[in-house]
Enzyme design. Structure first.
Site, PDB file in Angstrom:
ATOM      1  N   CYS A   1      58.293  84.363 -65.107  1.00  0.00           N
ATOM      2  CA  CYS A   1      58.305  85.571 -65.915  1.00  0.00           C
ATOM      3  C   CYS A   1      57.297  85.418 -67.045  1.00  0.00           C
ATOM      4  CB  CYS A   1      59.719  85.778 -66.465  1.00  0.00           C
ATOM      5  SG  CYS A   1      59.808  87.021 -67.759  1.00  0.00           S
TER       6      CYS A   1
ATOM      7  N   CYS B   1      35.721  48.541 -70.647  1.00  0.00           N
ATOM      8  CA  CYS B   1      35.391  49.858 -70.105  1.00  0.00           C
ATOM      9  C   CYS B   1      33.901  50.172 -70.212  1.00  0.00           C
ATOM     10  CB  CYS B   1      36.222  50.947 -70.779  1.00  0.00           C
ATOM     11  SG  CYS B   1      35.791  51.265 -72.496  1.00  0.00           S
TER      12      CYS B   1
ATOM     13  N   CYS C   1      25.885  41.299 -39.056  1.00  0.00           N
ATOM     14  CA  CYS C   1      25.186  41.351 -37.771  1.00  0.00           C
ATOM     15  C   CYS C   1      25.403  42.705 -37.095  1.00  0.00           C
ATOM     16  CB  CYS C   1      25.708  40.230 -36.880  1.00  0.00           C
ATOM     17  SG  CYS C   1      25.169  40.334 -35.168  1.00  0.00           S
TER      18      CYS C   1
ATOM     19  N   CYS D   1      17.834  48.913 -28.447  1.00  0.00           N
ATOM     20  CA  CYS D   1      16.820  49.833 -27.927  1.00  0.00           C
ATOM     21  C   CYS D   1      16.547  49.613 -26.435  1.00  0.00           C
ATOM     22  CB  CYS D   1      15.528  49.705 -28.725  1.00  0.00           C
ATOM     23  SG  CYS D   1      14.797  48.061 -28.599  1.00  0.00           S
TER      24      CYS D   1
ATOM     25  N   HIS E   1      24.018  36.714 -31.554  1.00  0.00           N
ATOM     26  CA  HIS E   1      23.443  37.996 -31.145  1.00  0.00           C
ATOM     27  C   HIS E   1      21.960  38.082 -31.500  1.00  0.00           C
ATOM     28  CE1 HIS E   1      27.823  39.205 -31.620  1.00  0.00           C
ATOM     29  NE2 HIS E   1      27.548  39.338 -30.327  1.00  0.00           N
TER      30      HIS E   1
ATOM     31  N   CYS F   1      52.241  93.739 -64.110  1.00  0.00           N
ATOM     32  CA  CYS F   1      53.556  93.226 -63.744  1.00  0.00           C
ATOM     33  C   CYS F   1      53.867  91.935 -64.486  1.00  0.00           C
ATOM     34  CB  CYS F   1      53.585  92.982 -62.238  1.00  0.00           C
ATOM     35  SG  CYS F   1      55.145  92.341 -61.652  1.00  0.00           S
TER      36      CYS F   1
ATOM     37  N   HIS G   1      61.072  91.202 -57.100  1.00  0.00           N
ATOM     38  CA  HIS G   1      60.988  91.846 -58.401  1.00  0.00           C
ATOM     39  C   HIS G   1      60.527  93.293 -58.248  1.00  0.00           C
ATOM     40  CE1 HIS G   1      56.838  90.929 -57.523  1.00  0.00           C
ATOM     41  NE2 HIS G   1      56.473  91.772 -58.465  1.00  0.00           N
TER      42      HIS G   1
ATOM     43  N   CYS H   1      32.495  47.797 -75.603  1.00  0.00           N
ATOM     44  CA  CYS H   1      33.779  47.353 -75.084  1.00  0.00           C
ATOM     45  C   CYS H   1      33.528  46.748 -73.710  1.00  0.00           C
ATOM     46  CB  CYS H   1      34.751  48.525 -74.975  1.00  0.00           C
ATOM     47  SG  CYS H   1      36.269  48.112 -74.088  1.00  0.00           S
TER      48      CYS H   1
HETATM   49 ZN   LIG Z   1      26.649  38.861 -34.260  1.00  0.00          ZN
HETATM   50 ZN   LIG Z   2      37.273  50.045 -73.680  1.00  0.00          ZN
HETATM   51 ZN   LIG Z   3      54.694  92.598 -59.156  1.00  0.00          ZN
HETATM   52 ZN   LIG Z   4      61.736  86.443 -68.614  1.00  0.00          ZN
HETATM   53 ZN   LIG Z   5      15.590  46.803 -30.360  1.00  0.00          ZN
END
Ligand SMILES: [Zn+2]
Ligand SMILES: [Zn+2]
Ligand SMILES: [Zn+2]
Ligand SMILES: [Zn+2]
Ligand SMILES: [Zn+2]
Ligand SMILES: [Zn+2]
Ligand SMILES: [Zn+2]
Length: 541
Positions: A323, A261, A184, A141, A159, A311, A334, A258
């Site tokens: 297709c 997991c 830090c 600051c 520091h 189509c 086509h 379990c």
């Molecule tokens: Zn430091």
């Molecule tokens: Zn599991």
């Molecule tokens: Zn087409």
């Molecule tokens: Zn076809």
């Molecule tokens: Zn400061």
């Protein structure tokens, strides 16, 4: 997990702001860790131990976790000679595995160890004395403040910043969940903050409490050998495993899960199978049938593609053209009537084959799903029966009508529920294991068939025992809860129920061993399941 952990803040020990000093960890309670495992619920003659190994997990309260954390930190500081702040940073990064931290130091040296987690390697410079009257200029600051309004929080650098800047910085770090990794503020410094100094600066604030909690929580969250019990509301316990994370521990609050997991128990399925099964059964079935009826899988990326207009040439988002009539990938050119270089006719046989394959695979899935669902439903129903029975017995004891011991019947229901919990996922196991999909490179067709026959024989035998016991228990409970209790009927069923309970458990143990033997045959990967362990908290009354 955050919400779960918050339950902890009601405990007095975490509500204090006395700092993270070592004395804070001294626990006067004598409650030793609750050791896992238990006497067999169906008697000692139930059969051979499923694993033959000692229990590998312990139930611990947060005070015990604090102790373990302090031990790990002082283990590292005493052998490396580094500051507690550095030891903490090392342990968080190496998932609280102090042995691993020390073995890296032994192999590669201290500097390499520090560098591996972005810690400064130089020896700490002594922080300039702040007792003089000279003002300190904060580099953040740019204000000049009295020396008692500025601090250096990291023991491994010099520091100094003003306390207001520090507080703001710490508050942001804590709200971002970096409480266990505070470094830090110095440009490219990275020296870890010392917990006592941070606590002194935050003394009396809400952040101090959050900081303490974050550090303690790190021991569980950033640790492959610890997990919070998933009970809701949280029971306050942590499960710590010694080595093997593939297990289904039972907390002292009687929650079983379990460890690997964190979900509800699913052995004999591996975690991987269970995830896939979950995905498979949780898709909305209506959406799924709409997709089957109205889309076709893209031949390139397999995602469902909807036909757009009249189509027959359709284009997938991935860019592939195909297709609509036969599903074959084609070029882009086509007309309404034809696709250049493509005639459907010759693919007719292929089309038939594809359709029948899809139908066959759906039928196969339904076979396993229906049986899985059947046992899951029975599991729920029998849990309800167990509760009914419990209430009924309590009622009778209270009114003094009946003080007979029905432990044998409660144990039968308990064994039944356990068996359903094995049978239901066993169908998911079979779906994946013999499906020529997940492990298709591990078995040739004849081995696969042989394995499947072996599995299905054992499964059928367990199933038969379970249905027999289920029948007997139903009859017995009906006689017991009837308006006019049929006491003779109850007594005549008693001995058979006790014997069947024992056979069900011994069938389960055989079944588990057989499943593990199948998994041991895998060539392309290794998989193992949590072995059967009789539950210890068969709640009687
Ligand atoms: Zn430091
Ligand atoms: Zn599991
Ligand atoms: Zn087409
Ligand atoms: Zn076809
Ligand atoms: Zn400061
Ligand atoms: Zn618990
Ligand atoms: Zn595609």
């Amino acid at each position: 997990m955050d919400d779960v952990y918050d339950g902890c803040s009601s405990q007095e020990d975490l509500g204090t702001d006395e700092g993270w000093a070592e004395e804070d960890f001294i626990d006067d309670d004598d409650d030793g860790p609750v050791s896992g495992g238990a006497p067999s619920s169906a008697g000692a003659e139930a059969g051979p131990s499923s694993s033959g190994k000692a229990d590998t997990w312990r139930v611990m309260g947060m005070e015990q976790i604090k102790k373990l954390q302090v031990e790990a930190i002082s283990h590292v500081t005493s052998l490396t000679g580094c500051s507690k702040a550095k030891a903490l940073a090392l342990l968080v990064n190496y998932r609280w595995n102090d042995e691993r931290v020390l073995s890296i130091m032994a192999d590669k040296g201290l500097d390499a160890l520090y560098e591996s987690v972005g810690l400064p390697t130089e020896a700490p410079h002594p922080a300039p004395a702040t007792s003089g009257s000279e003002e300190v200029t904060c580099n953040i600051c740019c204000e000049s403040v009295a020396p008692n309004k500025a601090s250096s929080l990291a023991p491994d650098c010099s520091h100094i910043f003003c306390n207001d800047c520090w507080k703001q910085y710490l508050s942001v770090g804590l709200s971002e969940g970096k409480g266990s990794q505070l470094r830090c503020m110095g440009y490219k410094c990275g020296a870890p903050c010392d917990f006592d100094k941070v606590m002194a600066l935050l003394k009396g604030t809400l952040e101090a409490k959050r900081y303490q909690e974050a550090l303690l929580q790190s021991y569980v969250d950033d640790n492959n050998t610890a997990r919070f019990c998933p009970s809701a509301p949280w029971c306050g316990n942590v499960i710590v495993v010694e080595s093997d994370p593939v297990c289904e521990p039972e907390c002292s609050c009687s929650t079983v899960f379990c460890f690997k997991c964190g979900r509800s128990p699913h052995s004999p399925c591996t975690c991987e199978m269970w995830t896939k099964w979950d995905e498979k059964i949780s898709g909305d079935s209506e959406t799924r049938s709409w997709i089957i009826a109205n889309t076709k899988p893209c031949p390139k990326c397999t995602k469902p593609v909807e036909k757009n207009g009249g189509c027959n040439h359709v284009t997938c988002k991935c860019g592939a053209s195909f297709c609509w009539l036969c599903g074959e990938q084609t070029g882009m050119t086509h007309t309404w009537k034809s696709i250049e270089g493509h005639t459907c006719g010759r693919y007719k046989d292929e089309l038939d084959k594809k359709i029948s394959e899809a139908a066959r695979s759906h039928k196969r899935y339904m076979h396993y799903f229906e049986r899985y669902k059947g046992h899951s439903d029975s599991h729920i129903r029998e849990k309800g029966r167990r509760q009914e029975l419990k209430d009924r017995i309590a009622e009778r004891m209270e009114s003094g009508v009946d003080a007979r011991d029905y432990t044998w019947l409660q144990q039968a229901l308990h064994q039944l529920i356990t068996a359903r919990g094995v049978l239901a996922p066993s169908y998911a196991f079979a779906f994946f294991f013999f499906g020529n999909d997940m492990y298709k490179d591990d078995f040739d067709a004849s081995t696969n068939t042989r394995n499947q026959n072996l599995f299905e024989d054992q499964q059928a035998m367990l199933e038969a025992e379970v249905e027999r016991l289920s029948d007997l228990a139903e009859k017995c409970i009906a006689a017991l809860v009837a308006e006019e209790e049929d006491h003779a009927a109850v007594q005549s069923l008693r001995l058979e129920i006790i014997n069947r309970t024992v056979s069900v458990e011994s069938r389960i143990i055989h079944f588990y061993n057989m499943v593990q033997e199948l998994l041991d045959q895998l060539q392309t990967c290794s998989a193992h399941i949590a072995m059967y362990k009789p539950q210890k908290n068969v709640k009687i009354n």
